[in-house]
Design an enzyme around this catalytic site. Structure first.
Site, short mmCIF file in Angstrom:
data_model
loop_
_atom_site.label_atom_id
_atom_site.label_comp_id
_atom_site.label_asym_id
_atom_site.label_seq_id
_atom_site.Cartn_x
_atom_site.Cartn_y
_atom_site.Cartn_z
N ASP A 78 0.85 -1.14 0.04
CA ASP A 78 0.00 0.09 -0.07
C ASP A 78 1.10 1.07 -0.17
OD1 ASP A 78 -2.21 1.76 0.20
OD2 ASP A 78 -2.31 1.62 2.24
N ASP A 130 0.07 5.02 1.25
CA ASP A 130 -0.19 5.94 2.42
C ASP A 130 -0.21 5.04 3.56
OD1 ASP A 130 -0.13 8.28 0.67
OD2 ASP A 130 -2.52 8.54 1.01
N ASP A 183 -1.42 -0.79 6.44
CA ASP A 183 -1.19 -0.47 7.72
C ASP A 183 -2.70 -0.31 8.32
OD1 ASP A 183 -2.28 1.67 5.78
OD2 ASP A 183 -2.33 2.99 7.41
#
Length: 309
Positions: A62, A64, A252
């Site tokens: 990923d 961000d 995240d």
């Protein structure tokens, strides 16, 4: 994988940055997991008479929160905009509005999108005075003008911060990418953000050569449904020519985790301050960052996972 952990509570102080949360008791307490809980990954395996192992063929990041811990940069850009236009909220404040780290960590998970964030905050705490309006705007048109102007200035400021050279990728990311490339593994980035935003980040944080060397790059613009829908990861596997069971995703947040697992992929988590309290029981490992995580370790983790038939 069930993870047990301890928590500590952080209470919002009675300051300007926390105004608005007083009306929402459930938002007044931030709960963070103790960071030493995740220093080592815990593996849960289920063995059956008929099972299939997994082999790491593709590593998917990923953007961000994984490659870039971007939320604090967005917060900085908002605060710079508030300072530039001397936004006073509430109007009686002696200083321009400044969103604290503790406040923004919770706020950014409550309200999505820049304009909705500001509109919600001003509606809850009073429309502000500023260099754009000497008195708080009352009409819908004036309020929209205020929001649009602040958001446009904030966006340009965010780009300046990214391009400044002062922002670095999160620990271990670039090394892990290079390890994967050297080992002949497929490498991809899949982000729900807009393509222009992700390209800006990748070109400046992992350098153009690494970005152009990706085997697959997908952004929110490339799929109809965003995470937690699994479309972006299913599409990535197809473009990579790799079975979903042989892909390992690094995320995240629980939203990204759900997207990966719904696609049939295993996922490890590298959390941030704003996602540390989320439920990551479906992840095969959880880390505070990737600084001590090797490709060999991730490959071993994936091979250890045995899926019941």
């Amino acid at each position: 994988m069930a993870v047990s952990c301890s928590h500590s509570s952080i209470l919002f102080p009675p300051s300007t940055s926390s105004v608005g949360f007083n009306r929402f008791p459930c938002l007044q307490t931030l709960r963070f997991k103790s960071r030493n809980v995740y220093q080592k990954a815990r593996i849960s395996t289920t063995v059956s008479a008929s099972s299939s192992s997994r082999s790491l063929q593709a590593l998917i990041f990923d953007c961000d929160g994984v490659i870039l811990e971007s939320e604090n940069l967005h917060r900085q850009a908002y605060n710079d905009a508030f300072s530039h236009f001397d936004v006073r909220c509430p109007p009686s404040s002696s200083e321009s509005l400044n969103w604290s780290l503790e406040f923004y960590d919770k706020f950014q998970n409550l309200v999505g999108g820049g304009k909705p964030k500001m509109r919600w905050y001003f509606r809850e705490n009073g429309w502000p005075t500023s260099t754009l309006f000497d008195t708080p705007p009352e009409s819908d048109d004036d309020r929209a003008k205020l929001i649009d102007t602040l958001q446009d200035w904030k966006t340009e400021r965010y780009k300046e911060i990214i391009k400044s050279g002062s922002v670095e990728a999160r620990p271990g990311v670039i090394r892990l990418m290079d390890e994967a490339r050297a080992a002949g593994k497929k490498l991809a980035v899949c982000s729900a953000a807009t393509k222009s935003s992700v390209v800006l980040c990748l070109e400046n944080l992992i350098q153009i050569e690494r970005f152009q060397g990706l085997d697959c790059f997908l952004a929110g613009d490339d799929v109809k449904e965003k995470k937690p829908d699994p479309s972006i990861y299913i599409t990535a596997a197809e473009k990579l020519g790799v079975s979903v069971k042989d892909c390992l995703v690094i995320e995240d947040s629980v939203i990204g985790l759900q997207a990966a697992t719904k696609a049939g992929m295993s996922c490890v988590i590298t959390y941030t301050s704003s996602t540390s309290d989320q439920d990551f029981k479906e992840a095969i490992a959880v880390y505070p960052d990737l600084s001590n995580v090797s490709l060999k370790e991730l490959g071993t983790l994936l091979q250890t996972i045995v899926t019941a038939a």
